[in-house]
Design a protein around this motif. Structure first.
Motif, short mmCIF file in Angstrom:
data_model
loop_
_atom_site.label_atom_id
_atom_site.label_comp_id
_atom_site.label_asym_id
_atom_site.label_seq_id
_atom_site.Cartn_x
_atom_site.Cartn_y
_atom_site.Cartn_z
N GLY A 116 5.96 8.05 74.68
CA GLY A 116 4.94 8.78 73.94
C GLY A 116 5.33 10.23 73.71
N ALA A 117 5.87 10.89 74.74
CA ALA A 117 6.30 12.28 74.60
C ALA A 117 7.42 12.41 73.57
N MET A 118 8.37 11.47 73.60
CA MET A 118 9.46 11.51 72.62
C MET A 118 8.95 11.26 71.21
N GLU A 119 7.99 10.36 71.06
CA GLU A 119 7.45 10.08 69.73
C GLU A 119 6.68 11.27 69.18
N ILE A 120 5.95 11.97 70.04
CA ILE A 120 5.25 13.16 69.59
C ILE A 120 6.25 14.23 69.17
N GLY A 121 7.28 14.43 69.99
CA GLY A 121 8.31 15.42 69.65
C GLY A 121 9.04 15.09 68.37
N LEU A 122 9.39 13.83 68.20
CA LEU A 122 10.08 13.39 66.99
C LEU A 122 9.15 13.49 65.79
N GLY A 123 7.91 13.06 65.97
CA GLY A 123 6.93 13.11 64.88
C GLY A 123 6.70 14.52 64.38
N ALA A 124 6.73 15.49 65.28
CA ALA A 124 6.52 16.89 64.88
C ALA A 124 7.64 17.37 63.97
N ARG A 125 8.81 16.74 64.02
CA ARG A 125 9.94 17.14 63.17
C ARG A 125 10.00 16.35 61.87
N PHE A 126 9.22 15.28 61.75
CA PHE A 126 9.24 14.46 60.53
C PHE A 126 8.61 15.21 59.37
N ARG A 128 7.89 13.11 56.48
CA ARG A 128 7.01 12.02 56.06
C ARG A 128 6.69 11.16 57.27
N GLY A 129 5.51 10.63 57.34
CA GLY A 129 5.11 9.77 58.44
C GLY A 129 4.86 10.51 59.73
N ARG A 130 4.69 11.83 59.64
CA ARG A 130 4.48 12.65 60.83
C ARG A 130 3.24 12.21 61.60
N GLY A 131 2.14 12.05 60.90
CA GLY A 131 0.87 11.70 61.55
C GLY A 131 0.94 10.36 62.26
N LEU A 132 1.58 9.39 61.63
CA LEU A 132 1.67 8.06 62.22
C LEU A 132 2.52 8.08 63.50
N MET A 133 3.65 8.81 63.46
CA MET A 133 4.52 8.87 64.64
C MET A 133 3.82 9.62 65.78
N ALA A 135 0.58 9.86 66.18
CA ALA A 135 -0.49 8.98 66.65
C ALA A 135 0.05 7.91 67.59
N LEU A 136 1.21 7.34 67.25
CA LEU A 136 1.83 6.35 68.11
C LEU A 136 2.17 6.97 69.48
N GLY A 137 2.69 8.18 69.47
CA GLY A 137 3.00 8.87 70.72
C GLY A 137 1.76 9.12 71.56
N VAL A 138 0.68 9.52 70.91
CA VAL A 138 -0.58 9.76 71.62
C VAL A 138 -1.11 8.46 72.23
N VAL A 139 -1.03 7.36 71.47
CA VAL A 139 -1.49 6.07 71.98
C VAL A 139 -0.69 5.68 73.22
N ASN A 140 0.64 5.85 73.16
CA ASN A 140 1.47 5.50 74.32
C ASN A 140 1.18 6.39 75.51
N LEU A 141 0.93 7.68 75.28
CA LEU A 141 0.56 8.57 76.38
C LEU A 141 -0.77 8.15 77.00
N LEU A 142 -1.73 7.80 76.15
CA LEU A 142 -3.03 7.36 76.65
C LEU A 142 -2.90 6.06 77.44
N LEU A 143 -2.04 5.15 76.97
CA LEU A 143 -1.81 3.92 77.72
C LEU A 143 -1.20 4.22 79.09
N ALA A 144 -0.27 5.15 79.14
CA ALA A 144 0.34 5.53 80.42
C ALA A 144 -0.70 6.10 81.36
N VAL A 145 -1.55 6.97 80.84
CA VAL A 145 -2.62 7.55 81.67
C VAL A 145 -3.57 6.47 82.15
#
Length: 193
Positions: A116-126, A128-133, A135-145
Motif C-alpha cells: 500500500g505504501a509503495m502504491e501510494i508513493g508510485l501513484g503520487a508520481r503518476f 494518469r491513473g494517479r487517483g486509482l493507484m 486509492a489501491l494503496g489506501v485500500v491495501n493499507l486499510l486492509l493491513a490495519v
C-alpha cells in the motif's frame, strides 16, 4: 504398455481436445476445495499451516543432509544453518500450528502495508491513473490495519480465506480452459475473443 511416440508423431496427432475431462475435473475439485475453505476457514488455515510446516521440515532435512554431504563446499555451513533454521520453523508450525498461522497472518499484514505504501508513493508520481493507484494503496493499507487490529482472531481464518480464493479462482480458470480445450484449442490456452 503405452505408446510414447503417439503424442509426438506428426502422422498420428492426438485427438482434438484430448484430456479436457481431466482438466475439467481438476477445476471442479479446486472450486469445491475453495468453497470448503470459505465455509470452514479455520480448518483450511490449520491444514495450510501444517502443509507449510511439512515443507519447511523437508527443506530443512534435505539442506542439512546436503551440508553434511558437501565436504569441501564453501556453502556447507550455510546449508547446515539454513537447514536447522528451516527444521525448527517447520517443527514449530507442525506442533504449534496456531502460532504458525499467526506468523503467516503477520506476514500478509506486513506485505499489504508495504504494498500500500509503495502504491501510494508510485501513484503520487503518476500523471494518469494517479487517483486509482493511490486509492489501491489506501485500500491495501486499510486492509493491513484491519488484519493487525483483529489479531489474533484474523490469524485463525485469514490464511484459510486466502487459500479459498486461490482454489476458487484457479478452479474457474481450469474449468474455462477445459471447456475451451474441448473445442480444439490448445490446453490452458486463452479463449478466443
Amino acid at each position: 504398455m503405452t505408446d510414447t511416440h503417439a503424442a509426438t508423431d506428426p502422422l498420428n496427432p492426438p485427438a482434438v481436445g484430448a484430456g479436457w475431462g481431466w482438466i475439467l475435473a481438476y477445476g471442479v475439485l479446486s472450486i469445491v476445495l475453495g468453497v470448503l475453505a470459505f465455509l470452514n476457514p479455520f480448518a483450511a488455515t490449520y491444514a495450510a499451516t501444517l502443509v507449510i510446516g511439512a515443507f519447511f521440515i523437508a527443506a530443512g532435512l534435505v539442506s542439512i543432509a546436503a551440508g553434511f554431504a558437501g565436504k569441501g563446499h564453501e556453502g556447507r555451513g550455510y546449508a547446515i544453518g539454513f537447514g536447522l533454521l528451516s527444521l525448527v520453523v517447520g517443527l514449530l508450525m507442525a506442533f504449534f500450528p496456531l502460532s504458525g498461522a499467526l506468523s503467516l497472518t503477520l506476514m500478509v499484514a506486513v506485505w499489504l502495508g508495504l504494498r500500500g505504501a509503495m502504491e501510494i508513493g508510485l501513484g503520487a508520481r503518476f500523471r494518469r491513473g494517479r487517483g486509482l493507484m493511490i486509492a489501491l494503496g489506501v485500500v491495501n493499507l486499510l486492509l493491513a490495519v484491519y488484519v493487525l487490529a483483529t489479531l489474533p482472531w484474523s490469524a485463525l481464518t485469514l490464511p484459510g480465506f486466502v487459500l479459498g480464493i486461490s482454489f476458487v479462482f484457479g478452479g474457474v480458470a481450469s474449468v474455462a480452459s477445459a471447456l475451451n480445450h474441448k473445442t480444439g484449442a490448445a490446453a490452458f490456452a486463452a479463449p478466443a475473443v
